[in-house]
Design a protein around this motif. Sequence first.
Motif, short mmCIF file in Angstrom:
data_model
loop_
_atom_site.label_atom_id
_atom_site.label_comp_id
_atom_site.label_asym_id
_atom_site.label_seq_id
_atom_site.Cartn_x
_atom_site.Cartn_y
_atom_site.Cartn_z
N ARG A 11 -19.29 59.28 -5.27
CA ARG A 11 -20.03 60.28 -6.02
C ARG A 11 -21.53 60.15 -5.73
N LEU A 12 -22.15 61.29 -5.55
CA LEU A 12 -23.58 61.28 -5.28
C LEU A 12 -24.34 61.24 -6.60
N PRO A 13 -25.55 60.70 -6.60
CA PRO A 13 -26.35 60.78 -7.83
C PRO A 13 -26.59 62.24 -8.21
N ALA A 14 -26.79 62.51 -9.51
CA ALA A 14 -26.91 63.90 -9.99
C ALA A 14 -27.93 64.68 -9.17
N MET A 15 -29.03 64.03 -8.85
CA MET A 15 -30.12 64.67 -8.10
C MET A 15 -29.62 65.20 -6.76
N ALA A 16 -28.56 64.55 -6.23
CA ALA A 16 -28.11 64.92 -4.89
C ALA A 16 -26.91 65.85 -4.90
N GLU A 17 -26.60 66.42 -6.04
CA GLU A 17 -25.41 67.27 -6.08
C GLU A 17 -25.69 68.74 -5.85
N GLY A 18 -26.93 69.03 -5.50
CA GLY A 18 -27.25 70.43 -5.23
C GLY A 18 -27.54 71.18 -6.52
N THR A 181 -32.01 63.34 1.56
CA THR A 181 -32.19 64.73 2.00
C THR A 181 -30.89 65.26 2.60
N THR A 182 -30.23 64.44 3.40
CA THR A 182 -28.98 64.86 4.04
C THR A 182 -27.91 65.14 2.98
N ALA A 183 -27.82 64.27 2.00
CA ALA A 183 -26.82 64.45 0.95
C ALA A 183 -27.10 65.73 0.16
N LEU A 184 -28.37 65.98 -0.11
CA LEU A 184 -28.76 67.17 -0.88
C LEU A 184 -28.43 68.45 -0.09
N ALA A 185 -28.76 68.45 1.20
CA ALA A 185 -28.49 69.64 2.03
C ALA A 185 -26.99 69.88 2.11
N ARG A 186 -26.24 68.81 2.27
CA ARG A 186 -24.78 68.95 2.35
C ARG A 186 -24.22 69.53 1.05
#
Length: 301
Positions: A11-18, A181-186
């Motif tokens: 699971r990604l951190p909330a910030m990285a979930e788009g 940044t990569t996780a956020l874009a994905r």
Amino acid sequence: MDFARAIPGGRLPAMAEGTSINTVAVLGSGTMGAGIAQVCALAGCDVVLYDIDAALLDRALERIGKSLQKGVDKGKVAEAERDAALARIHTGVDLGAAASGADLVIEAVPEDLELKRRIFKEVAAAAPEALLGTNTSSLSITAIAADATRPERVIGMHFFNPVPVMKLLEVVVGQRTSAETTALARSFGERLGKEVVVVRDTPGFASSRLGICTAMEAIRMVEQEVASPADIDRAMVFGYGHPMGPLRLTDLVGLDVRMAIAEHLARTLDAPHFEPPALLQRMVAERKLGRKSGQGFYEWE
Ligand code: CAA
């Protein structure tokens, strides 16, 4: 590249979930910019579409309206979604104002490295916290990010035309792009309903490198009279399930556009199989550019 690091498992951190992306600035209102603005608005984001000329923005809004209506006619978009998406799209001719306040900026201006560098420098200053995506289909992400403050937040977000229909988003990771940044874009791409592939910043990424390679070989096959253009295309459509063959696609994209990318790949990858065949060079010189000129490998109305 350490893909495991770039695309953290679990699971990604909330910030990285788009979910943290609510406002998107789209720079450039051509075919790609308009399509990107449309899908972002459909995904619930407020969108600021920027261009240098208000008349271009009016034309883009008209194109978005028509595409959304087509989505309604095809049963893909509800009427209420169409109206809400249109209401979420604002336009502006001031770059700094468009970028400031955006959580994500996606650049879709012409493929000119100096222009993109200049824009990224200005946008990085106007939106110090934003994720900065570029829709380049051929230029180096690392080079585009060179003058931006915090280049770790610059990433390739390569969409495909027509953006509302094509499922792919190619996320291109520059040398200094961070894993966050990569996780956020994905995750943002997934929120748009796209299938996301993550690619290292190399010439042609994955999609253009493979697509151009197939197109150049198909053109060499026409040159060598292996089969007619229509039958070469049919081989890929019916043998491989491609929606259309490489020659027809070259006509749609433009022979000049594909030749420029092929020359760039031949140079940067030092690979002779990307050299444009003589037939392609001749057709471009004769302004047989495909659909836009009425003549390419096919005749167009
Ligand atoms: N909004 C939402 N959905 C839409 C829509 C819209 N405006 N328009 C069409 N659709 C949907 C349709 O409902 C349909 O969905 P289903 O498959 O679930 O039924 C699907 O999109 C296809 O629609 P159509 O069958 O009406 O469209 P078509 O037969 O005219 O084909 C196409 C459209 C699939 C885009 C086809 O023209 C195609 O394959 N074109 C080539 C696209 C391509 O290869 N693009 C890549 C170019 S290279 C690039 O972009 C990268 C670069 O860097 C240069």
